[in-house]
Design a protein around this motif. Sequence first.
Motif, PDB file in Angstrom:
ATOM      1  N   GLU A   1       6.530   4.270   3.788  1.00 55.74           N
ATOM      2  CA  GLU A   1       5.804   4.518   5.148  1.00 55.74           C
ATOM      3  C   GLU A   1       5.170   5.708   5.329  1.00 55.74           C
ATOM      4  O   GLU A   1       5.882   7.064   4.636  1.00 55.74           O
ATOM      5  CB  GLU A   1       7.016   4.352   6.239  1.00 55.74           C
TER       6      GLU A   1
ATOM      7  N   ASN B   1       3.642   8.692   8.280  1.00 49.52           N
ATOM      8  CA  ASN B   1       3.243   8.937   9.634  1.00 49.52           C
ATOM      9  C   ASN B   1       2.418   9.920   9.987  1.00 49.52           C
ATOM     10  O   ASN B   1       2.325  10.413  11.021  1.00 49.52           O
ATOM     11  CB  ASN B   1       4.568   9.154  10.580  1.00 49.52           C
TER      12      ASN B   1
ATOM     13  N   ASP C   1      -5.619   6.707   6.553  1.00 45.94           N
ATOM     14  CA  ASP C   1      -6.302   5.388   6.633  1.00 45.94           C
ATOM     15  C   ASP C   1      -5.927   4.479   5.164  1.00 45.94           C
ATOM     16  O   ASP C   1      -5.787   3.238   5.247  1.00 45.94           O
ATOM     17  CB  ASP C   1      -7.810   5.394   6.611  1.00 45.94           C
TER      18      ASP C   1
ATOM     19  N   ASN D   1      -6.677  -0.248   2.155  1.00 44.21           N
ATOM     20  CA  ASN D   1      -6.778   0.041   3.536  1.00 44.21           C
ATOM     21  C   ASN D   1      -6.917  -1.206   4.358  1.00 44.21           C
ATOM     22  O   ASN D   1      -6.799  -2.132   3.628  1.00 44.21           O
ATOM     23  CB  ASN D   1      -7.789   1.152   3.852  1.00 44.21           C
ATOM     24  N   ASN D   2      -7.001  -0.889   5.559  1.00 44.28           N
ATOM     25  CA  ASN D   2      -7.299  -2.375   6.475  1.00 44.28           C
ATOM     26  C   ASN D   2      -8.570  -3.078   6.161  1.00 44.28           C
ATOM     27  O   ASN D   2      -8.696  -4.241   6.539  1.00 44.28           O
ATOM     28  CB  ASN D   2      -7.415  -1.745   7.731  1.00 44.28           C
TER      29      ASN D   2
ATOM     30  N   SER E   1       1.373  -5.056   2.746  1.00 39.41           N
ATOM     31  CA  SER E   1       1.085  -4.151   3.845  1.00 39.41           C
ATOM     32  C   SER E   1       1.324  -4.830   5.331  1.00 39.41           C
ATOM     33  O   SER E   1       0.220  -5.297   5.621  1.00 39.41           O
ATOM     34  CB  SER E   1      -0.201  -3.308   3.832  1.00 39.41           C
ATOM     35  N   PRO E   2       2.424  -4.669   6.042  1.00 38.50           N
ATOM     36  CA  PRO E   2       2.609  -5.356   7.330  1.00 38.50           C
ATOM     37  C   PRO E   2       1.630  -4.482   8.309  1.00 38.50           C
ATOM     38  O   PRO E   2       1.495  -5.323   9.194  1.00 38.50           O
ATOM     39  CB  PRO E   2       4.163  -5.161   7.610  1.00 38.50           C
ATOM     40  N   ASP E   3       1.463  -3.200   8.226  1.00 42.63           N
ATOM     41  CA  ASP E   3       0.682  -2.421   9.081  1.00 42.63           C
ATOM     42  C   ASP E   3       0.141  -1.409   8.361  1.00 42.63           C
ATOM     43  O   ASP E   3       0.148  -1.169   7.158  1.00 42.63           O
ATOM     44  CB  ASP E   3       1.194  -2.141  10.376  1.00 42.63           C
ATOM     45  N   LYS E   4      -0.671  -0.601   9.123  1.00 45.85           N
ATOM     46  CA  LYS E   4      -1.306   0.487   8.617  1.00 45.85           C
ATOM     47  C   LYS E   4      -0.501   1.915   7.845  1.00 45.85           C
ATOM     48  O   LYS E   4      -1.060   2.272   7.102  1.00 45.85           O
ATOM     49  CB  LYS E   4      -2.442   1.131   9.590  1.00 45.85           C
TER      50      LYS E   4
ATOM     51  N   HIS F   1       2.484   1.200   6.534  1.00 45.62           N
ATOM     52  CA  HIS F   1       3.338   0.704   5.526  1.00 45.62           C
ATOM     53  C   HIS F   1       2.738  -0.011   4.450  1.00 45.62           C
ATOM     54  O   HIS F   1       1.884  -0.681   4.679  1.00 45.62           O
ATOM     55  CB  HIS F   1       4.411  -0.239   6.215  1.00 45.62           C
TER      56      HIS F   1
END
Lengths: 111, 114
Positions: free
Chosen positions: B24, B26, B30, B50-51, B68-71, B73
């Motif tokens: 993770e 914080n 990107d 990245n996304n 990758s559950p979100d940006k 992680h």
Amino acid sequence: TQLLEQSPQFLSIQEGENLTVYCNSSSVFSSLQWYRQEPGEGPVLLVTVVTGGEVKKLKRLTFQFGDARKDSSLHITAAQTGDTGLYLCAGAPGSARQLTFGSGTQLTVLP
Amino acid sequence: DTAVSQTPKYLVTQMGNDKSIKCEQNLGHDTMYWYKQDSKKFLKIMFSYNNKELIINETVPNRFSPKSPDKAHLNLHINSLELGDSAVYFCASSTDRGLVYGYTFGSGTRLTVV
């Protein structure tokens, strides 16, 4: 094939001495970075150089990027025991942001 | 503290098992990466993500998969672990913008397969 060759691989010096570590490649890099890694930790960024011939200073550390952006050097003046660690150069070829790391230089500064 | 954090720090497991390492960040970066550091301290890229894009190093066995559950992680899942998978795995992140950038690394996960 190793894209980035570092020399020397191991370096042991007395406190107060000067030293230079080299990072060489046959490839051109858009940017070159230096990291220091201590046991049990991840590499920590020291500097990024992007312009051929660029010189950056960080206290007793001087970093130089070669004119052709294929090589770099790290010079440490009056080494201290706290400088002990694994020094890694890393480059991003072209526009890619994936870093390729050098083979590393393990520096030991003796008191 | 702003950082890249990965868990667990140490992982000892038997051959053939499936395991995951979590990462993770914080920092609002990107792009996230996974690197493998071998016994000679050589760091080798495994994935960048990245996304928009997943880039896989062609030498990475397909037993390894990033999730990758979100940006913020990027987890690493490993199936059917082998002895040769023993190494230290590092997660890292960076911004997408500008030439003067650097990676922020996690403190590593030492994986030992027995």
